[in-house]
Each structure stands twice: as structure tokens, then as C-alpha cells.
Design a protein around this motif. Structure first.
Motif, PDB file in Angstrom:
ATOM      1  N   GLN B  37      53.417  38.772  44.748  1.00 18.84           N
ATOM      2  CA  GLN B  37      52.185  38.002  44.866  1.00 18.84           C
ATOM      3  C   GLN B  37      51.958  37.604  46.312  1.00 18.84           C
ATOM      4  O   GLN B  37      52.746  36.856  46.891  1.00 18.84           O
ATOM      5  CB  GLN B  37      52.252  36.736  43.998  1.00 18.84           C
ATOM      6  N   GLY B  40      48.204  32.951  47.197  1.00 18.92           N
ATOM      7  CA  GLY B  40      46.893  32.644  46.632  1.00 18.92           C
ATOM      8  C   GLY B  40      46.208  33.807  45.967  1.00 18.92           C
ATOM      9  O   GLY B  40      45.014  33.730  45.650  1.00 18.92           O
ATOM     10  N   MET B  41      46.943  34.877  45.745  1.00 19.91           N
ATOM     11  CA  MET B  41      46.340  36.072  45.167  1.00 19.91           C
ATOM     12  C   MET B  41      46.932  36.354  43.792  1.00 19.91           C
ATOM     13  O   MET B  41      47.741  35.596  43.280  1.00 19.91           O
ATOM     14  CB  MET B  41      46.553  37.263  46.107  1.00 19.91           C
ATOM     15  N   GLU B  42      46.483  37.444  43.193  1.00 21.95           N
ATOM     16  CA  GLU B  42      46.937  37.750  41.840  1.00 21.95           C
ATOM     17  C   GLU B  42      48.365  38.280  41.832  1.00 21.95           C
ATOM     18  O   GLU B  42      48.913  38.651  42.866  1.00 21.95           O
ATOM     19  CB  GLU B  42      46.005  38.767  41.197  1.00 21.95           C
ATOM     20  N   LEU B  43      48.954  38.278  40.637  1.00 22.18           N
ATOM     21  CA  LEU B  43      50.317  38.755  40.462  1.00 22.18           C
ATOM     22  C   LEU B  43      50.314  40.247  40.131  1.00 22.18           C
ATOM     23  O   LEU B  43      49.451  40.726  39.379  1.00 22.18           O
ATOM     24  CB  LEU B  43      50.986  38.022  39.296  1.00 22.18           C
TER      25      LEU B  43
END
Lengths: 113, 114
Positions: B37, B40-43
Motif C-alpha cells: 500500500q 493513503g492509497m488502495e491495498l
């Protein structure tokens, strides 16, 4: 294939107010589970709330509740009486039986004093 | 908070070094996962395991490898770190029972490769 969409990259809310985070998903399965996870800044990801798709009743956990609309494939999270500690990234996720979790891109929520 | 641990929490390392990120859980969970990740972003799922001696690649192609010799331990290894590996790595675990398959996450390892 399953997909999860969170259409609000960022949101803000005043302390003590109510905010709703949206989540839509796509799946061909009838039995699945839906989750909201919270990731505070520089802290551990934790489960907020979970919903079984076969249950019609919306899940609630204290100030957190969901609006689960199975036909519309919608799973929104409502946070009542927002607190500064609610500031976090919120991820919606779906789990189909026997498969892996699929997470949405997240919504960054800021609670303003 | 869940009983799942990751070490180190932060790591700064030079290009070409071999690194192992540790993950342990004391809940007896069969299934374990590694996610990558960016902040602050997607997994992105990079590896998972159903139990001892089981390892599978996830949705995101990764140059890392994993092993599962013990139920509680799921280390991730990068044989030769590169700047493109700079990211946060999250370990998670869950029970296999679909009715209770809630994921519990570790605190993460923030990796910076110079």
C-alpha cells in the motif's frame, strides 16, 4: 470478478455532525460479506463494521451504521456524532465465500474541529 | 487491537540489499496475507497463504517471496531491493471459516529503498 467502488476520494465533516461514506460493489455471488475498515494516519487498520449479505437488517456498532441495499449493490457507512478520532482512510471491502478480500480505493475522511 | 505483529516498523535500505519483513500472529489463524500500500492509497494483495506450506501469489505482481513454515509466521523476502519497492507492506490474518473470515491487520512496515 468482484469490484468495489468508493466514489468519494476525500470528505470532510464538522465535529459532532453526521457523515455518510458511499460504497458500491459488483459480484455475481449471492452469499458474501461486506466490511468497512478504518486506517487512521500512521496507525493500524481496524475493522469498523461487518455485514452478512444474507441478513436484511443493517449492522450497527455504536456510532457507526450501514445502509445495505443488496439489490442496488450499495453499502454505505454512516458515522454519527463525528469525533476527531474518526479522521482516517476508510476502506470498503467485499469477501465472497472461498475467495480473497477485495478492497475499494478508500475515502479519506477529515473531521474538523 | 488484534494480536498481529510486524517488524521492522520502518526500514531504510540501499538498492540491491536482501531484506525480510517479519509478520507473526498469535490468534491461530490459518489464512495470512501480504498487501502493498502506497501511503493513503488502495491495498494490493501480493501474497497469501491458507496454512502451513501453502503460499499463493496475489493480484499484484511482486518480486517478493513468502514462506509459511509455521502457522503463526509469514515472512516476506525481497532478494534484491530496488527503489520501486518503496512502499508500505501490511500483513493480515483471518480464520478460514467463511462465517468468521474477518481480516486483522498488523501495524505495517514502511520501506524506503534508496
Amino acid at each position: 470478478a468482484q469490484t468495489v467502488t468508493q466514489s468519494q476520494p476525500e470528505m470532510s465533516v464538522q465535529e459532532a455532525e453526521t457523515v455518510t461514506l458511499s460504497c458500491t460493489y459488483d459480484t455475481s455471488e449471492n452469499n458474501y460479506y461486506l466490511f468497512w475498515y478504518k486506517q487512521p494516519p500512521s496507525r493500524q487498520m481496524i475493522l469498523v463494521i461487518r455485514q452478512e449479505a444474507y441478513k436484511q437488517q443493517n449492522a450497527t456498532e455504536n456510532r457507526f451504521s450501514v445502509n445495505f441495499q443488496k439489490a442496488a449493490k450499495s453499502f454505505s457507512l454512516k458515522i454519527s456524532d463525528s469525533q476527531l478520532g474518526d479522521t482516517a482512510m476508510y476502506f470498503c471491502a467485499i469477501l465472497n465465500y472461498g475467495q480473497n478480500f477485495v478492497f475499494g480505493p478508500g475515502t479519506r475522511l477529515s473531521v474538523l474541529p | 487491537e488484534a494480536d498481529i505483529y510486524q517488524t521492522p516498523r520502518y526500514l531504510v535500505i540501499g538498492t540491491g540489499k536482501k531484506i525480510t519483513l517479519e509478520c507473526s500472529q498469535t490468534m491461530g489463524h490459518d489464512k495470512m496475507y501480504w498487501y502493498q500500500q502506497d501511503p493513503g492509497m488502495e491495498l494490493h494483495l501480493i501474497h497469501y497463504s491458507y496454512g502451513v506450506n501453502s503460499t499463493e501469489k496475489g493480484d499484484l505482481s511482486s518480486e517478493s517471496t513468502v514462506s509459511r513454515i509455521r502457522t503463526e509466521h509469514f515472512p516476506l523476502t525481497l532478494e534484491s531491493a530496488r527503489p520501486s519497492h518503496t512502499s508500505q507492506y501490511l500483513c493480515a490474518s483471518s480464520e478460514l471459516d467463511a462465517g468468521r473470515e474477518t481480516q486483522y491487520f498488523g501495524p505495517g512496515t514502511r520501506l524506503l529503498v534508496l
